[in-house]
Design an enzyme around this catalytic site. Sequence first.
Site, PDB file in Angstrom:
ATOM      1  N   GLU A  10      79.637 -17.495  28.409  1.00 26.53           N
ATOM      2  CA  GLU A  10      80.951 -18.131  28.243  1.00 26.53           C
ATOM      3  C   GLU A  10      81.802 -17.896  29.489  1.00 26.53           C
ATOM      4  O   GLU A  10      82.682 -18.688  29.817  1.00 26.53           O
ATOM      5  CB  GLU A  10      81.665 -17.591  26.986  1.00 26.53           C
ATOM      6  CG  GLU A  10      82.864 -18.431  26.572  1.00 26.53           C
ATOM      7  CD  GLU A  10      83.390 -18.097  25.185  1.00 26.53           C
ATOM      8  OE1 GLU A  10      83.098 -18.833  24.235  1.00 26.53           O
ATOM      9  OE2 GLU A  10      84.122 -17.095  25.057  1.00 26.53           O
TER      10      GLU A  10
ATOM     11  N   GLY B  85      89.250 -13.198  24.901  1.00 24.59           N
ATOM     12  CA  GLY B  85      88.572 -12.885  23.639  1.00 24.59           C
ATOM     13  C   GLY B  85      87.308 -12.057  23.834  1.00 24.59           C
ATOM     14  O   GLY B  85      87.082 -11.059  23.159  1.00 24.59           O
ATOM     15  N   ARG B  86      86.461 -12.464  24.796  1.00 27.40           N
ATOM     16  CA  ARG B  86      85.181 -11.764  24.952  1.00 27.40           C
ATOM     17  C   ARG B  86      85.310 -10.420  25.655  1.00 27.40           C
ATOM     18  O   ARG B  86      84.324  -9.715  25.838  1.00 27.40           O
ATOM     19  CB  ARG B  86      84.167 -12.678  25.661  1.00 27.40           C
ATOM     20  CG  ARG B  86      84.628 -13.218  26.999  1.00 27.40           C
ATOM     21  CD  ARG B  86      83.720 -14.349  27.484  1.00 27.40           C
ATOM     22  NE  ARG B  86      84.261 -15.021  28.665  1.00 27.40           N
ATOM     23  CZ  ARG B  86      85.112 -16.036  28.624  1.00 27.40           C
ATOM     24  NH1 ARG B  86      85.546 -16.494  27.461  1.00 27.40           N
ATOM     25  NH2 ARG B  86      85.534 -16.598  29.730  1.00 27.40           N
TER      26      ARG B  86
ATOM     27  N   HIS C  83      55.937  -7.794  20.815  1.00 28.57           N
ATOM     28  CA  HIS C  83      54.990  -8.397  19.869  1.00 28.57           C
ATOM     29  C   HIS C  83      55.393  -9.827  19.523  1.00 28.57           C
ATOM     30  O   HIS C  83      54.945 -10.379  18.519  1.00 28.57           O
ATOM     31  CB  HIS C  83      54.882  -7.518  18.619  1.00 28.57           C
ATOM     32  CG  HIS C  83      54.314  -6.167  18.969  1.00 28.57           C
ATOM     33  ND1 HIS C  83      52.961  -5.937  19.078  1.00 28.57           N
ATOM     34  CD2 HIS C  83      54.929  -5.006  19.311  1.00 28.57           C
ATOM     35  CE1 HIS C  83      52.757  -4.673  19.450  1.00 28.57           C
ATOM     36  NE2 HIS C  83      53.933  -4.088  19.596  1.00 28.57           N
TER      37      HIS C  83
ATOM     38  N   LYS D 285      92.536 -14.307  18.110  1.00 26.92           N
ATOM     39  CA  LYS D 285      93.565 -14.270  19.156  1.00 26.92           C
ATOM     40  C   LYS D 285      94.522 -15.447  18.998  1.00 26.92           C
ATOM     41  O   LYS D 285      95.726 -15.306  19.027  1.00 26.92           O
ATOM     42  CB  LYS D 285      92.877 -14.284  20.530  1.00 26.92           C
ATOM     43  CG  LYS D 285      93.845 -14.180  21.676  1.00 26.92           C
ATOM     44  CD  LYS D 285      93.117 -14.155  23.008  1.00 26.92           C
ATOM     45  CE  LYS D 285      94.133 -14.301  24.126  1.00 26.92           C
ATOM     46  NZ  LYS D 285      93.515 -14.490  25.434  1.00 26.92           N
TER      47      LYS D 285
ATOM     48  N   GLU E 110      87.035 -22.046  11.811  1.00 30.99           N
ATOM     49  CA  GLU E 110      86.033 -21.283  11.042  1.00 30.99           C
ATOM     50  C   GLU E 110      86.657 -20.008  10.465  1.00 30.99           C
ATOM     51  O   GLU E 110      86.446 -19.662   9.294  1.00 30.99           O
ATOM     52  CB  GLU E 110      84.838 -20.910  11.939  1.00 30.99           C
ATOM     53  CG  GLU E 110      84.053 -22.102  12.460  1.00 30.99           C
ATOM     54  CD  GLU E 110      84.569 -22.637  13.789  1.00 30.99           C
ATOM     55  OE1 GLU E 110      85.802 -22.555  14.044  1.00 30.99           O
ATOM     56  OE2 GLU E 110      83.754 -23.160  14.566  1.00 30.99           O
TER      57      GLU E 110
ATOM     58  N   LYS F 198      84.650 -28.705  19.727  1.00 34.72           N
ATOM     59  CA  LYS F 198      85.629 -28.324  18.698  1.00 34.72           C
ATOM     60  C   LYS F 198      86.462 -29.531  18.278  1.00 34.72           C
ATOM     61  O   LYS F 198      86.679 -29.790  17.093  1.00 34.72           O
ATOM     62  CB  LYS F 198      86.608 -27.290  19.268  1.00 34.72           C
ATOM     63  CG  LYS F 198      86.213 -25.859  19.100  1.00 34.72           C
ATOM     64  CD  LYS F 198      87.396 -24.967  19.515  1.00 34.72           C
ATOM     65  CE  LYS F 198      86.946 -23.559  19.826  1.00 34.72           C
ATOM     66  NZ  LYS F 198      87.994 -22.709  20.360  1.00 34.72           N
TER      67      LYS F 198
HETATM   68  O1  F6P Z   1      85.388 -21.120  20.919  1.00 34.73           O
HETATM   69  C1  F6P Z   1      85.230 -20.031  21.764  1.00 34.73           C
HETATM   70  C2  F6P Z   1      86.302 -19.008  21.529  1.00 34.73           C
HETATM   71  O2  F6P Z   1      87.517 -19.491  21.946  1.00 34.73           O
HETATM   72  C3  F6P Z   1      85.974 -17.702  22.210  1.00 34.73           C
HETATM   73  O3  F6P Z   1      86.319 -17.682  23.530  1.00 34.73           O
HETATM   74  C4  F6P Z   1      86.691 -16.726  21.359  1.00 34.73           C
HETATM   75  O4  F6P Z   1      86.216 -15.427  21.527  1.00 34.73           O
HETATM   76  C5  F6P Z   1      86.414 -17.282  19.989  1.00 34.73           C
HETATM   77  O5  F6P Z   1      86.414 -18.680  20.160  1.00 34.73           O
HETATM   78  C6  F6P Z   1      87.383 -16.868  18.915  1.00 34.73           C
HETATM   79  O6  F6P Z   1      88.684 -17.235  19.228  1.00 34.73           O
HETATM   80  P1  F6P Z   1      89.919 -16.654  18.398  1.00 34.73           P
HETATM   81  O7  F6P Z   1      89.910 -15.165  18.565  1.00 34.73           O
HETATM   82  O8  F6P Z   1      91.134 -17.274  19.005  1.00 34.73           O
HETATM   83  O9  F6P Z   1      89.729 -17.037  16.958  1.00 34.73           O
END
Ligand code: F6P
Length: 547
Positions: free
Chosen positions: A353, A267-268, A384, A206, A212, A512
């Site tokens: 979150e 995002g979620r 189990h 987003k 990452e 972060k």
């Molecule tokens: O670090 C958490 C977060 O911001 C989430 O809320 C989000 O879903 C994820 O990282 C990925 O963010 P992006 O879609 O901006 O890469």
Amino acid sequence: MSNREELTTWKALQAHAKQMKNQHMNDLFAASDTRFEEFSIELAPFLLDYSKNIITTETMSALFTLAKDCEVEQWRTKMFSGKRINKTEDRAVLHTALRDRAQSPLMINGENIADNVQAALQQMKYFSDKVRQGQWLGYSGKRITDVVNIGVGGSNLGPQMVTEALKQYSDNSINVHYVSNVDGTQIANVLRPLNPEKVLFIVSSKTFTTTETITNAQTAMNWLVSSSFDKSAVAKHFVAVSSNKENAMNFGILAENIFDMWDWVGGRFSLWSAIGLPIALDLGFDKFIELLEGAHELDQHFYQAPLEQNAPVVMALLSVWNCTFLGAQSQAILPYDQSLHMLSAYMQQAEMESNGKSVSWDGDAINYPTVPSIWGELGINGQHAFYQYLHQSNNVVPADFIGSVTSVTPVKGHHETLMANFFAQTQALMSGVNEEQVRADLKAKGRTPEYIDKVAPHKVHQGNRPTNTILMKRISPRTLGSLIALYEHKIFVQGIILQICSFDQWGVELGKGLANQIHEELASGMDNPEHDDSTKGLISYYKGILD
Ligand code: F6P
């Protein structure tokens, strides 16, 4: 202090909780033969049985009053109508608009977003059809066989959970893979068997600033270019889903290959947007629409049903009851359907979150327990592994049991065994077995008095462990859409009752920021005297081994 605690109903519920802590569900069931009828809700895709909670009619009535006092209905209207209920980020919260199959006009920032949503869906349809039909060609003219989604958190968990859940609905014309972790092992393993000429990458972010994801996307690009020897190949092998078009273009992705996202989709909660592209590519666009339809059906239920018959509202109130008033600290998600093997991982982000916070939306400290930690595993595997804890530890873990009446993959003799366990476990967690019963059972089996004295205390199960049971008809795009929307709305209502802004995530920023700073230190070799002694020691050990 958050003002929820000042509500008369809140105080009444606190007093009621003290009494209910001494109640055993066995007695509650014995006192009424209509408990299942009273405490269950049947909807088209599933049945919700919540009778195995430590509740009475009085409890539920007080909880519904609490929901009214907290203006859940008004907040619900605000959310659906696009009011800026994400207070700290000053944004509307409109994942429901993404799946509004009625396409009701909704003006946000001077635009009818229903039009934007339809245009985005058309773009997804065009693109996914083209790739699936073999008309989207790679740099050497070959059709795409594999799609790699690069994204993390909300840009990964939703699509991956859904494509895993709906595997049986895929025609396997495209293989979809996911890379979320910056640990190079994951991307290396995913890319190793793939042919760069036939791979399409979706960079899902987003913000398009997530380190990452950008690192993984850069590695994917290098992998592609080292095979094609031509940077222009990138246009044929990379698309992006992002609201940050500028960053995506700077990265090298063509403007026409960028799928939009909007600030009113968190995002979620974004799998219903173009973040769901891997779903459409895997299953076909029609199935993606069925997923949206299932979610839309649940949205209508949530919007229209009275609180007392409203499944997400009931689930939210029960969570608040179990955690805030009865003191449970965690909640297990236990699917008895292999398709849902990623559900608890998905729910961790969705709930934790959203509501894992200790400050109210007005910035005041919250003194009461808020949401539990969410964890879980497929039920049978869990039985189990950790069910011992669920049955006999001192910590009570309320659990959601989710099963399906029919299996998507019927294999003779399997489903009944699975479901026998599904039904048995909630009964056992509820009823337990007392020492008298244990002793009588051991005696009937001919055990000696010495043996009975030794073993009996260990075989006692106190029971009284709350569970909800969600019995779905069968996993399908539509029922899965409804199930996810059920939990999304539960989380929203939970947030309203607890007075939490469910749609921000400030708590992920500190780590972060520090990671970025330490990354620079590691790259430059500089030491930072400002770290605490432990962090300094760890970094120094790490560098020492590297050197
Ligand atoms: O670090 C958490 C977060 O911001 C989430 O809320 C989000 O879903 C994820 O990282 C990925 O963010 P992006 O879609 O901006 O890469």
